[in-house]
Write a protein that holds these residues in place. Structure first.
Motif, PDB file in Angstrom:
ATOM      1  N   LEU A  58       0.903  -0.864  -0.274  1.00 25.03           N
ATOM      2  CA  LEU A  58      -0.112   0.071  -0.227  1.00 25.03           C
ATOM      3  C   LEU A  58       0.391   1.671   0.049  1.00 25.03           C
ATOM      4  O   LEU A  58       0.397   2.208  -0.965  1.00 25.03           O
ATOM      5  CB  LEU A  58      -0.890  -0.526   0.938  1.00 25.03           C
ATOM      6  N   LEU A  59       1.652   1.386   1.008  1.00 26.67           N
ATOM      7  CA  LEU A  59       2.689   2.512   0.952  1.00 26.67           C
ATOM      8  C   LEU A  59       3.348   2.378  -0.684  1.00 26.67           C
ATOM      9  O   LEU A  59       4.019   3.498  -1.288  1.00 26.67           O
ATOM     10  CB  LEU A  59       3.777   2.227   1.982  1.00 26.67           C
ATOM     11  N   GLY A  60       3.563   1.343  -1.050  1.00 23.77           N
ATOM     12  CA  GLY A  60       4.242   1.312  -2.205  1.00 23.77           C
ATOM     13  C   GLY A  60       3.420   1.472  -3.630  1.00 23.77           C
ATOM     14  O   GLY A  60       4.206   2.020  -4.491  1.00 23.77           O
ATOM     15  N   MET A  61       2.643   1.454  -3.776  1.00 24.87           N
ATOM     16  CA  MET A  61       1.433   1.711  -4.857  1.00 24.87           C
ATOM     17  C   MET A  61       1.619   3.316  -4.666  1.00 24.87           C
ATOM     18  O   MET A  61       1.375   4.060  -5.531  1.00 24.87           O
ATOM     19  CB  MET A  61       0.667   0.990  -4.349  1.00 24.87           C
ATOM     20  N   PHE A  62       1.378   3.820  -3.422  1.00 30.35           N
ATOM     21  CA  PHE A  62       1.111   5.285  -2.905  1.00 30.35           C
ATOM     22  C   PHE A  62       2.584   5.753  -4.129  1.00 30.35           C
ATOM     23  O   PHE A  62       2.299   6.993  -4.269  1.00 30.35           O
ATOM     24  CB  PHE A  62       0.726   5.625  -1.797  1.00 30.35           C
ATOM     25  N   THR A  63       3.582   5.669  -2.998  1.00 30.70           N
ATOM     26  CA  THR A  63       5.074   5.766  -3.763  1.00 30.70           C
ATOM     27  C   THR A  63       5.015   6.076  -5.343  1.00 30.70           C
ATOM     28  O   THR A  63       5.150   6.257  -6.079  1.00 30.70           O
ATOM     29  CB  THR A  63       6.219   5.381  -2.787  1.00 30.70           C
ATOM     30  N   GLY A  64       4.579   4.587  -6.167  1.00 25.83           N
ATOM     31  CA  GLY A  64       4.882   4.658  -7.334  1.00 25.83           C
ATOM     32  C   GLY A  64       3.245   5.522  -8.168  1.00 25.83           C
ATOM     33  O   GLY A  64       3.713   6.102  -9.053  1.00 25.83           O
ATOM     34  N   HIS A  65       2.717   5.696  -7.709  1.00 28.82           N
ATOM     35  CA  HIS A  65       1.750   6.653  -7.803  1.00 28.82           C
ATOM     36  C   HIS A  65       1.614   7.790  -8.302  1.00 28.82           C
ATOM     37  O   HIS A  65       2.207   8.638  -9.251  1.00 28.82           O
ATOM     38  CB  HIS A  65       0.408   6.611  -7.201  1.00 28.82           C
ATOM     39  N   PHE A  66       2.839   8.383  -7.158  1.00 23.17           N
ATOM     40  CA  PHE A  66       2.883   9.526  -6.969  1.00 23.17           C
ATOM     41  C   PHE A  66       4.407   9.405  -8.844  1.00 23.17           C
ATOM     42  O   PHE A  66       4.652  10.538  -9.101  1.00 23.17           O
ATOM     43  CB  PHE A  66       3.643   9.865  -6.261  1.00 23.17           C
ATOM     44  N   MET A  67       5.051   9.033  -8.452  1.00 25.43           N
ATOM     45  CA  MET A  67       6.496   8.543  -9.013  1.00 25.43           C
ATOM     46  C   MET A  67       5.511   8.256 -10.532  1.00 25.43           C
ATOM     47  O   MET A  67       6.356   9.300 -11.882  1.00 25.43           O
ATOM     48  CB  MET A  67       7.024   7.173  -8.510  1.00 25.43           C
ATOM     49  N   SER A  68       4.791   7.942 -10.412  1.00 30.64           N
ATOM     50  CA  SER A  68       4.313   7.754 -11.869  1.00 30.64           C
ATOM     51  C   SER A  68       3.692   9.377 -13.024  1.00 30.64           C
ATOM     52  O   SER A  68       3.987   9.682 -14.271  1.00 30.64           O
ATOM     53  CB  SER A  68       2.820   6.677 -12.608  1.00 30.64           C
ATOM     54  N   GLU A  69       3.262  10.269 -11.655  1.00 29.91           N
ATOM     55  CA  GLU A  69       3.000  11.245 -12.148  1.00 29.91           C
ATOM     56  C   GLU A  69       3.778  11.810 -12.432  1.00 29.91           C
ATOM     57  O   GLU A  69       4.042  12.769 -13.370  1.00 29.91           O
ATOM     58  CB  GLU A  69       1.733  12.052 -11.387  1.00 29.91           C
ATOM     59  N   VAL A 125       7.527  -3.857  -5.063  1.00 26.44           N
ATOM     60  CA  VAL A 125       6.471  -4.035  -6.173  1.00 26.44           C
ATOM     61  C   VAL A 125       5.441  -3.402  -6.052  1.00 26.44           C
ATOM     62  O   VAL A 125       4.759  -3.579  -7.077  1.00 26.44           O
ATOM     63  CB  VAL A 125       6.034  -5.855  -6.068  1.00 26.44           C
ATOM     64  N   GLY A 126       4.909  -2.969  -4.649  1.00 27.32           N
ATOM     65  CA  GLY A 126       3.385  -1.996  -4.618  1.00 27.32           C
ATOM     66  C   GLY A 126       4.041  -0.563  -5.278  1.00 27.32           C
ATOM     67  O   GLY A 126       3.901  -0.351  -6.493  1.00 27.32           O
ATOM     68  N   VAL A 127       5.211  -0.272  -5.661  1.00 28.25           N
ATOM     69  CA  VAL A 127       5.786   0.818  -6.409  1.00 28.25           C
ATOM     70  C   VAL A 127       5.462   0.541  -8.029  1.00 28.25           C
ATOM     71  O   VAL A 127       4.953   1.586  -8.224  1.00 28.25           O
ATOM     72  CB  VAL A 127       7.222   1.295  -5.977  1.00 28.25           C
ATOM     73  N   SER A 128       6.071  -0.921  -8.567  1.00 29.76           N
ATOM     74  CA  SER A 128       5.311  -0.906  -9.829  1.00 29.76           C
ATOM     75  C   SER A 128       4.422  -0.722  -9.953  1.00 29.76           C
ATOM     76  O   SER A 128       4.157  -0.143 -10.650  1.00 29.76           O
ATOM     77  CB  SER A 128       6.560  -1.931  -9.826  1.00 29.76           C
TER      78      SER A 128
END
Length: 186
Positions: A58-69, A125-128
């Motif tokens: 979950l933390l990784g996905m929020f980080t990855g979502h930010f990075m994708s923007e 993996v969440g970041v990805s």
């Protein structure tokens, strides 16, 4: 119809990744289980592993979502590269030894460190997956469930079999992540 097929593909991908990441909890669980754990310890350790497998991606996905923007279209290549590196790291650990220190896994500190150690891959993996804008609820539920179940299975199996199987489990999980990383890049 195309949207349903796309959702099924995402579901299958997330489930396979969740199982691959759960292999780390499974393989280390075998080693811990071989040291002798009570069923009460198995449930407590596995519950904390499941919790960490929910929180870390979950933390990784929020980080990855930010990075994708921030990164835009480059995010897919970065996410694929991250999965490849993570897969290679898991394979390396299975051959040359784990990065989780030896300690009493039944103590509170031991359970937290063990859970954090087997869940760090879930963050990456969440970041990805955050860069790919994967379904949040599906991802964290699959990762948490797989992490908890694989931990229970590893701990219980560790009471009955040799340590070598656990090392192969982590290598298989790393190979799966490597393959997904290659798929995202190419």
């Amino acid at each position: 119809m195309l949207e349903a097929t796309s959702h099924m593909g995402q579901l299958l991908t997330v489930l396979i990744m969740a199982l691959a990441l759960g292999m780390d909890a499974f393989s280390l669980g075998i080693g811990v289980g071989m040291k002798g754990v009570r069923l009460q310890d198995v449930l407590r350790i596995s519950a904390v592993v499941a919790l960490f497998h929910l929180v870390m991606p979950l933390l990784g996905m929020f980080t990855g979502h930010f990075m994708s923007e921030v990164l835009g279209h480059v995010a897919a290549y970065a996410a694929g590269g991250l999965l490849i590196l993570l897969g290679c790291h898991m394979i390396y650990n299975s051959i040359y030894g784990s990065s989780v220190p030896l300690l009493d896994y039944r103590s509170s500190v031991g359970v937290i460190l063990y859970s954090l150690g087997v869940s760090m891959d879930s963050f990456s993996v969440g970041v990805s997956l955050g860069m790919f804008r994967s379904d949040l609820l599906l991802t964290v539920a699959a990762f948490g469930g797989a992490g908890g179940v694989m931990s229970v299975l590893g701990l219980l199996l560790g009471r009955h079999v040799s340590r070598n199987l656990g090392e192969y489990g982590e290598a298989i999980g790393g190979a799966i992540l490597f393959a997904f990383g290659m798929m995202f890049i190419f």
